[in-house]
Design a protein around this motif. Structure first.
Motif, PDB file in Angstrom:
ATOM      1  N   MET A 138     -10.575-154.050  34.004  1.00  0.00           N
ATOM      2  CA  MET A 138      -9.974-154.238  35.174  1.00  0.00           C
ATOM      3  C   MET A 138      -9.914-155.875  35.742  1.00  0.00           C
ATOM      4  N   ILE A 139     -10.848-156.454  35.405  1.00  0.00           N
ATOM      5  CA  ILE A 139     -11.050-157.823  36.114  1.00  0.00           C
ATOM      6  C   ILE A 139     -10.047-158.765  35.177  1.00  0.00           C
ATOM      7  N   VAL A 140     -10.053-158.513  33.927  1.00  0.00           N
ATOM      8  CA  VAL A 140      -9.365-159.158  32.742  1.00  0.00           C
ATOM      9  C   VAL A 140      -7.859-159.055  33.019  1.00  0.00           C
ATOM     10  N   SER A 141      -7.540-157.967  33.269  1.00  0.00           N
ATOM     11  CA  SER A 141      -5.930-157.647  33.458  1.00  0.00           C
ATOM     12  C   SER A 141      -5.676-157.820  34.989  1.00  0.00           C
ATOM     13  N   ASP A 142      -6.770-158.323  35.836  1.00  0.00           N
ATOM     14  CA  ASP A 142      -6.228-158.431  37.184  1.00  0.00           C
ATOM     15  C   ASP A 142      -5.644-157.165  37.979  1.00  0.00           C
ATOM     16  N   GLN A 143      -6.290-155.987  37.398  1.00  0.00           N
ATOM     17  CA  GLN A 143      -5.727-154.600  38.080  1.00  0.00           C
ATOM     18  C   GLN A 143      -6.934-154.031  38.704  1.00  0.00           C
ATOM     19  N   LEU A 144      -7.624-154.579  39.543  1.00  0.00           N
ATOM     20  CA  LEU A 144      -8.789-154.303  40.217  1.00  0.00           C
ATOM     21  C   LEU A 144      -8.180-153.106  41.285  1.00  0.00           C
ATOM     22  N   PRO A 145      -9.268-152.256  41.362  1.00  0.00           N
ATOM     23  CA  PRO A 145      -8.824-151.300  42.678  1.00  0.00           C
ATOM     24  C   PRO A 145      -8.701-151.741  44.064  1.00  0.00           C
ATOM     25  N   ASP A 146      -8.666-151.137  44.977  1.00  0.00           N
ATOM     26  CA  ASP A 146      -8.887-151.651  46.367  1.00  0.00           C
ATOM     27  C   ASP A 146     -10.425-151.887  46.701  1.00  0.00           C
ATOM     28  N   VAL A 147     -11.139-150.704  46.348  1.00  0.00           N
ATOM     29  CA  VAL A 147     -12.515-150.776  46.688  1.00  0.00           C
ATOM     30  C   VAL A 147     -13.303-150.554  45.250  1.00  0.00           C
ATOM     31  N   LEU A 148     -14.535-151.206  45.391  1.00  0.00           N
ATOM     32  CA  LEU A 148     -15.594-150.968  44.357  1.00  0.00           C
ATOM     33  C   LEU A 148     -16.741-150.785  44.933  1.00  0.00           C
ATOM     34  N   VAL A 149     -17.479-149.793  44.523  1.00  0.00           N
ATOM     35  CA  VAL A 149     -18.972-149.176  44.433  1.00  0.00           C
ATOM     36  C   VAL A 149     -19.472-149.720  43.459  1.00  0.00           C
ATOM     37  N   MET A 150     -20.687-150.565  43.832  1.00  0.00           N
ATOM     38  CA  MET A 150     -21.417-151.056  42.835  1.00  0.00           C
ATOM     39  C   MET A 150     -22.966-151.664  43.478  1.00  0.00           C
ATOM     40  N   ASP A 151     -23.556-151.830  42.442  1.00  0.00           N
ATOM     41  CA  ASP A 151     -25.200-152.288  42.665  1.00  0.00           C
ATOM     42  C   ASP A 151     -24.910-153.712  43.446  1.00  0.00           C
ATOM     43  N   ARG A 152     -25.566-154.172  44.267  1.00  0.00           N
ATOM     44  CA  ARG A 152     -25.858-155.375  44.776  1.00  0.00           C
ATOM     45  C   ARG A 152     -26.268-156.448  43.602  1.00  0.00           C
ATOM     46  N   GLY A 153     -25.713-157.640  43.804  1.00  0.00           N
ATOM     47  CA  GLY A 153     -26.397-158.454  42.862  1.00  0.00           C
ATOM     48  C   GLY A 153     -25.416-159.266  42.073  1.00  0.00           C
ATOM     49  N   LYS A 154     -25.479-159.215  40.751  1.00  0.00           N
ATOM     50  CA  LYS A 154     -24.757-160.175  39.686  1.00  0.00           C
ATOM     51  C   LYS A 154     -23.132-159.907  39.814  1.00  0.00           C
ATOM     52  N   ASP A 155     -22.726-158.617  39.605  1.00  0.00           N
ATOM     53  CA  ASP A 155     -21.341-158.335  39.601  1.00  0.00           C
ATOM     54  C   ASP A 155     -20.596-158.809  40.860  1.00  0.00           C
ATOM     55  N   VAL A 156     -21.315-158.277  41.978  1.00  0.00           N
ATOM     56  CA  VAL A 156     -20.740-158.635  43.415  1.00  0.00           C
ATOM     57  C   VAL A 156     -20.575-160.204  43.417  1.00  0.00           C
ATOM     58  N   GLU A 157     -21.530-161.092  42.967  1.00  0.00           N
ATOM     59  CA  GLU A 157     -21.326-162.298  43.314  1.00  0.00           C
ATOM     60  C   GLU A 157     -20.152-163.122  42.112  1.00  0.00           C
ATOM     61  N   ARG A 158     -20.267-162.389  40.985  1.00  0.00           N
ATOM     62  CA  ARG A 158     -19.305-162.928  39.848  1.00  0.00           C
ATOM     63  C   ARG A 158     -17.917-162.769  40.518  1.00  0.00           C
ATOM     64  N   LEU A 159     -17.773-161.639  41.212  1.00  0.00           N
ATOM     65  CA  LEU A 159     -16.557-161.437  41.651  1.00  0.00           C
ATOM     66  C   LEU A 159     -16.173-162.129  42.948  1.00  0.00           C
TER      67      LEU A 159
END
Length: 596
Positions: A138-159
């Protein structure tokens, strides 16, 4: 993620608790409350990963939510001032966990109320068992959903650094309830390096209470048939499992929750919590949001040099070599584990979220529906001989919560989404999401407590579970939910009390360690420390199974020594130095730091 007070057997590290009959110290139980969701546990914490109904790996079901006539009082309610601030919106949600399968939004009583009254609709985007790959695609295709539920940390900061997330600061003045409900200190701990807030916490704690859902369950009929022996120490456990194996060769003597994050073996985490005083699974897990270092004085040290970790692997290896656990314990899915539990084919079960709705409670309720004397009881966590039973912590909780919601820049109306989340995390929103709409299982609310009506008191447990009330609660307000659950349980007759709530009050909340000070220990993936951590995680995922299935205890010891040497070459000491620095900085932030 309770009101029936502390049991003497628990405080003594005792035997099976008679959960259905305890009421004496209800006030103390209420003061020790926290959320049932976990995720928790694990949670961002391993032991908290499992929190409430969100942890149920539930698939699509029939539509039990459409059970009311159009004029039923639960279908329409005069909106409060806070609810009136919610802007109509439809948005998509992706929950970044392999194990989670969302049910239909339309099939829940609370979601129907939200759609009818607030004009808000959620559309789940399924992970299909491959969350990381799905997120990356989804990131590569720029087709992210409206909301993500995820762990705090690296993925949040990457986005966030990629400009994919919406900063929430502009909404805080318009929606002051958000800061008041969650707490300014918690929100400040969630701010990114640029000083802005992007994260909405889930199952956070605004207060002094803790939470946790990790525990050991014992199948009641089997336990009684074998004479209800003492189950406190590892020796007690091994002896009991051998008796199960001898009398019930068709059963699994002991089983554990599914492997998480590719490396976090719940068998090892659960046993490790009882290997020495003041141990919790997060110390040894290399997974996202975990600690992967053992506190020793003012430093974090290698898990491979912790004698308690070695003792844990020796016990796990012994259980495997004696055939006392599942041969496929590392590969079985959550659904496979649940199916065995629901049919009573596991004599003892240990998991980070053992007592939540989609695992232990569902299994217990299904068994007890067929035989009122059957089901699962939670016991005080087993421990090595000489360990203080009051210092055994299979759960770990974080006041920042389990995980977070982030709104992506793909959202057409991020403020509308935030307005809903502002309401959803409030006591009013939590009441409707977690307990259902007024008029269904309660007809009035007093001091924030939904007063149970006859429909709740006389509920069919399986049918109630099938409603999946509490699903889509990714904004969990631990402090409110647990105090409300406590108040509700006090009003119920013994036979109507909730199995999960009782287990939390009597055991799991009391065996959970506050690990807030170890927040944010995930380095950025592209940093040198992040690369080291990934290499160490890959190593861990290979070496731990080898130890578990080693041919002897001596081989386990040799493999541990080899793992220690290899980890040092991979840069574990550098990673631990970085993590120690973050830990010390956290201690300063929470005003608990002392140079001494």
């Amino acid at each position: 993620m309770l009101v029936l007070g502390g049991l003497a057997a628990c405080s003594n590290g005792g035997q099976l608790t008679e959960l259905q009959t305890q009421e004496a110290t209800a006030e103390d139980g209420a003061n020790a409350l926290s959320s049932s969701q976990a995720a928790n546990t694990s949670s961002a914490n391993t032991g908290n990963t499992s929190n409430t109904a969100n942890r149920s790996n539930s698939g699509t079901t029939a539509d039990p939510g459409n059970m009311w006539p159009a004029d039923h009082p639960a279908t329409a309610t005069a909106l409060s001032a806070l609810a009136a601030k919610v802007k109509p919106v439809q948005f998509t949600v992706f929950v970044n966990y392999d194990w989670y399968t969302a049910p239909t939004w339309e099939g829940r009583p609370h979601s129907r109320w939200i759609s009818d009254n607030l004009k808000v609709t959620l559309t789940p985007v399924q992970s299909s068992g491959a969350a990381a790959q799905k997120l990356n695609a989804m990131i590569v295709s720029d087709q992210l959903p409206d909301v993500l539920v995820m762990d705090r940390g690296k993925d949040v900061e990457r986005l966030q650094k990629a400009g994919k997330l919406v900063a929430l600061d502009p909404y805080l003045a318009e929606y002051p309830e958000f800061v008041q409900t969650i707490g300014e200190d918690t929100l400040n701990m969630l701010r990114s390096e640029d000083g802005k807030l992007y994260q909405i916490p889930n199952w956070y704690i605004n207060g002094s209470s803790g939470s946790g859902n990790a525990g050991f369950l014992v199948e009641k009929n089997i336990y009684r048939a074998l004479g209800s022996p003492k189950l406190e120490t590892w020796d007690d456990l091994e002896a009991y499992l051998k008796r199960v194996q001898q009398k019930y060769p068709e059963l699994v003597p002991i089983d554990f929750g599914e492997t998480r994050d590719g490396a976090d073996v719940q068998m090892i985490g659960m046993l490790y919590s009882g290997a020495a005083d003041n141990r919790t699974p997060s110390f040894i897990s290399p997974g996202s949001g975990q600690i992967f270092g053992v506190p020793t004085g003012s430093r974090l040290t290698s898990v491979y040099r912790d004698p308690a970790f070695l003792e844990t692997l020796l016990l796990a290896n012994r259980l495997v070599r004696q055939g006392l656990t599942s041969p496929d314990l590392l590969t079985e899915t959550r659904d496979q584990v649940l199916e065995k539990l629901k049919t009573g084919r596991i004599a003892v079960f240990g998991a980070y979220d053992a007592i939540v709705e989609g695992i232990g409670r569902e299994a217990n309720n299904q068994l007890s529906a067929k035989d009122p004397q059957d089901g699962y009881d939670i016991i005080w966590p087993v421990h090595r001989e000489g360990v203080d039973p009051g210092k055994v912590y299979p759960s770990g909780y974080n006041t920042l919560g389990w995980n977070v919601n982030v709104i992506t820049t793909r959202a057409r109306d991020p403020e509308a989404i935030f307005s809903y989340m502002n309401w959803a995390t409030s006591p009013e929103g939590q009441r409707i999401i977690f307990f259902g709409p007024e008029g269904m299982f309660y007809d009035k609310v007093e001091d924030g407590i939904p007063i149970p009506n006859d429909s709740y008191i006389g509920r069919d447990l399986k049918q109630y579970d099938d409603l999946k009330i509490g699903e889509f609660n990714w904004y969990g307000n631990t402090s409110y939910i647990d105090s409300a659950k406590a108040g509700r349980e006090k009003l119920l007759p013994v036979e109507a009390r909730d199995w999960t709530t009782l287990g939390q009050a009597n055991v799991t909340f009391r065996t959970s360690m506050n690990i807030t000070e170890f927040s944010n220990l995930d380095p950025a993936p592209a940093s040198e420390e992040g690369i080291i951590l990934q290499r160490l995680k890959d190593q861990y995922a290979q070496v731990i199974p080898r130890m578990i299935f080693a041919a002897s205890g001596e081989e386990v010891r040799q493999l541990m020594e080899e793992a220690d040497r290899e980890a040092a070459l991979l840069g574990y000491d550098r990673l631990l130095a970085w993590k120690t620095g973050v830990w010390r900085n956290n201690l300063k932030k929470i005003k608990a730091y002392s140079p001494q």
